[in-house]
Design a protein around this motif. Structure first.
Motif, PDB file in Angstrom:
ATOM      1  N   ILE A   1       0.896  -1.233   0.035  1.00 49.48           N
ATOM      2  CA  ILE A   1       0.020   0.110   0.039  1.00 49.48           C
ATOM      3  C   ILE A   1       0.841   1.099  -0.117  1.00 49.48           C
ATOM      4  O   ILE A   1       1.833   1.658   1.033  1.00 49.48           O
ATOM      5  CB  ILE A   1      -0.953  -0.028   0.970  1.00 49.48           C
TER       6      ILE A   1
ATOM      7  N   CYS B   1       1.435   5.365  -0.430  1.00 51.48           N
ATOM      8  CA  CYS B   1       0.853   6.849  -0.347  1.00 51.48           C
ATOM      9  C   CYS B   1       1.483   7.705  -1.121  1.00 51.48           C
ATOM     10  O   CYS B   1       2.484   7.366  -1.697  1.00 51.48           O
ATOM     11  CB  CYS B   1       0.878   7.241   1.193  1.00 51.48           C
TER      12      CYS B   1
ATOM     13  N   THR C   1      -3.006   5.167  -2.498  1.00 56.59           N
ATOM     14  CA  THR C   1      -4.036   6.041  -2.039  1.00 56.59           C
ATOM     15  C   THR C   1      -4.524   6.720  -3.357  1.00 56.59           C
ATOM     16  O   THR C   1      -3.932   6.811  -4.536  1.00 56.59           O
ATOM     17  CB  THR C   1      -3.320   6.978  -1.072  1.00 56.59           C
TER      18      THR C   1
ATOM     19  N   VAL D   1       2.733  -0.975   4.228  1.00 62.41           N
ATOM     20  CA  VAL D   1       2.345   0.552   4.085  1.00 62.41           C
ATOM     21  C   VAL D   1       3.547   0.989   3.870  1.00 62.41           C
ATOM     22  O   VAL D   1       4.308   1.481   4.653  1.00 62.41           O
ATOM     23  CB  VAL D   1       1.544   1.281   4.851  1.00 62.41           C
TER      24      VAL D   1
ATOM     25  N   LEU E   1       4.702   5.628   3.566  1.00 65.68           N
ATOM     26  CA  LEU E   1       3.468   5.826   4.463  1.00 65.68           C
ATOM     27  C   LEU E   1       3.790   7.495   4.495  1.00 65.68           C
ATOM     28  O   LEU E   1       4.757   8.009   5.037  1.00 65.68           O
ATOM     29  CB  LEU E   1       3.434   5.455   5.820  1.00 65.68           C
TER      30      LEU E   1
ATOM     31  N   SER F   1      -1.234  10.132   5.513  1.00 68.23           N
ATOM     32  CA  SER F   1      -2.004   9.072   5.707  1.00 68.23           C
ATOM     33  C   SER F   1      -1.664   8.406   7.191  1.00 68.23           C
ATOM     34  O   SER F   1      -2.670   7.817   7.623  1.00 68.23           O
ATOM     35  CB  SER F   1      -1.666   8.078   4.567  1.00 68.23           C
TER      36      SER F   1
ATOM     37  N   TRP G   1      -4.724   7.331   9.591  1.00 70.13           N
ATOM     38  CA  TRP G   1      -4.905   6.070   9.998  1.00 70.13           C
ATOM     39  C   TRP G   1      -4.794   5.975  11.490  1.00 70.13           C
ATOM     40  O   TRP G   1      -5.755   5.209  12.171  1.00 70.13           O
ATOM     41  CB  TRP G   1      -3.560   5.153   9.357  1.00 70.13           C
TER      42      TRP G   1
ATOM     43  N   ALA H   1      -7.037   2.317   0.707  1.00 71.16           N
ATOM     44  CA  ALA H   1      -5.658   2.122   1.191  1.00 71.16           C
ATOM     45  C   ALA H   1      -5.624   2.167   2.908  1.00 71.16           C
ATOM     46  O   ALA H   1      -5.331   1.147   3.557  1.00 71.16           O
ATOM     47  CB  ALA H   1      -4.659   3.133   0.787  1.00 71.16           C
ATOM     48  N   ILE H   2      -6.321   3.199   3.477  1.00 67.69           N
ATOM     49  CA  ILE H   2      -6.234   2.974   4.838  1.00 67.69           C
ATOM     50  C   ILE H   2      -7.300   2.176   5.669  1.00 67.69           C
ATOM     51  O   ILE H   2      -7.219   1.723   6.466  1.00 67.69           O
ATOM     52  CB  ILE H   2      -6.362   4.696   5.294  1.00 67.69           C
TER      53      ILE H   2
ATOM     54  N   VAL I   1      -5.951  -1.568   5.791  1.00 68.99           N
ATOM     55  CA  VAL I   1      -4.965  -1.484   6.836  1.00 68.99           C
ATOM     56  C   VAL I   1      -5.677  -1.420   8.172  1.00 68.99           C
ATOM     57  O   VAL I   1      -5.486  -2.289   9.185  1.00 68.99           O
ATOM     58  CB  VAL I   1      -3.466  -0.885   6.744  1.00 68.99           C
TER      59      VAL I   1
ATOM     60  N   THR J   1       0.818  -6.541   9.776  1.00 65.94           N
ATOM     61  CA  THR J   1       1.078  -5.128   9.358  1.00 65.94           C
ATOM     62  C   THR J   1       2.257  -4.296   9.351  1.00 65.94           C
ATOM     63  O   THR J   1       2.585  -4.203  10.738  1.00 65.94           O
ATOM     64  CB  THR J   1      -0.271  -4.228   9.528  1.00 65.94           C
TER      65      THR J   1
ATOM     66  N   ALA K   1       4.554  -0.874   8.612  1.00 65.45           N
ATOM     67  CA  ALA K   1       4.765   0.499   8.026  1.00 65.45           C
ATOM     68  C   ALA K   1       6.024   1.363   8.000  1.00 65.45           C
ATOM     69  O   ALA K   1       6.339   1.073   8.959  1.00 65.45           O
ATOM     70  CB  ALA K   1       3.422   1.429   8.623  1.00 65.45           C
TER      71      ALA K   1
END
Length: 182
Positions: free
Chosen positions: A9, A11, A38, A81, A84, A88, A92, A101-102, A105, A115, A117
């Motif tokens: 994912i 951003c 995103t 992610v 990031l 975002s 989040w 996207a958000i 997760v 997960t 980031a």
């Protein structure tokens, strides 16, 4: 052996210009990569989304599906992610899942999907009080947030080097999180 599926994912942050590098590194590590952008990041790739679809073998998603539509992507074994963005991160951490996207997760981490980031923003953005709160909130939910020596250290404003984003470090953390999850 089941193929491991990674939701990557990305951003709207500098390294997203080079997200193909992250996809290829993940594929080299044995992941079947599904790319989610995103909406702002998708705009950067708008004319080249077909390139990313060909690279991943999956549709590149940036919008929620309509009611009644089937899922276009296989179920994720892990989510990364990266990069990031500060925006975002703050959304989040505050539980604002107004983008696919958000939303993915926000839900996935609370359903037990490992997960990770890794941020990419500058020191001025990182100095905002909401950033520290967002990081603490994500970590409290079990997100592996990679910053400092183990991840990405915010750069001085206007001095980032997005082409050299540490994808391998992020992917190593995903593998570690997956092993820890059992």
């Amino acid at each position: 052996m089941t193929t491991r599926v990674l939701y990557l994912i990305a951003c709207a942050a500098g390294p997203t210009q080079y997200v193909g590098t992250g996809v290829r590194r993940a594929q080299e590590a044995g992941w079947d990569v599904c790319l989610i952008l995103t909406p702002s990041a998708a705009r950067w790739w708008n004319d080249r989304l077909g390139e990313l679809k060909e690279l991943t073998g999956h549709p590149v998603r940036s919008q929620y599906k309509l009611p009644g539509e089937r899922d276009a992507l296989p179920k994720a074994h892990a989510m990364l992610v990266a990069p990031l963005s500060c925006t975002s991160l703050n959304k989040w951490g505050a539980g604002i899942a107004d983008t696919l996207a958000i939303g993915l997760v926000s839900e996935g981490v609370n359903m037990g999907v490992p997960t990770v980031a890794m941020p990419y923003f500058n020191r001025a953005q990182g100095a905002q009080p909401a950033v520290a709160r967002g990081i603490a909130d994500l970590r409290a939910q079990g997100v592996v947030y990679l910053d400092g020596a183990e991840g990405y250290e915010p750069h001085p404003p206007k001095r980032g080097n997005p082409e050299h984003f540490p994808w391998e470090r992020a992917l190593g953390a995903v593998d570690a999180a997956l092993r820890e999850a059992g």
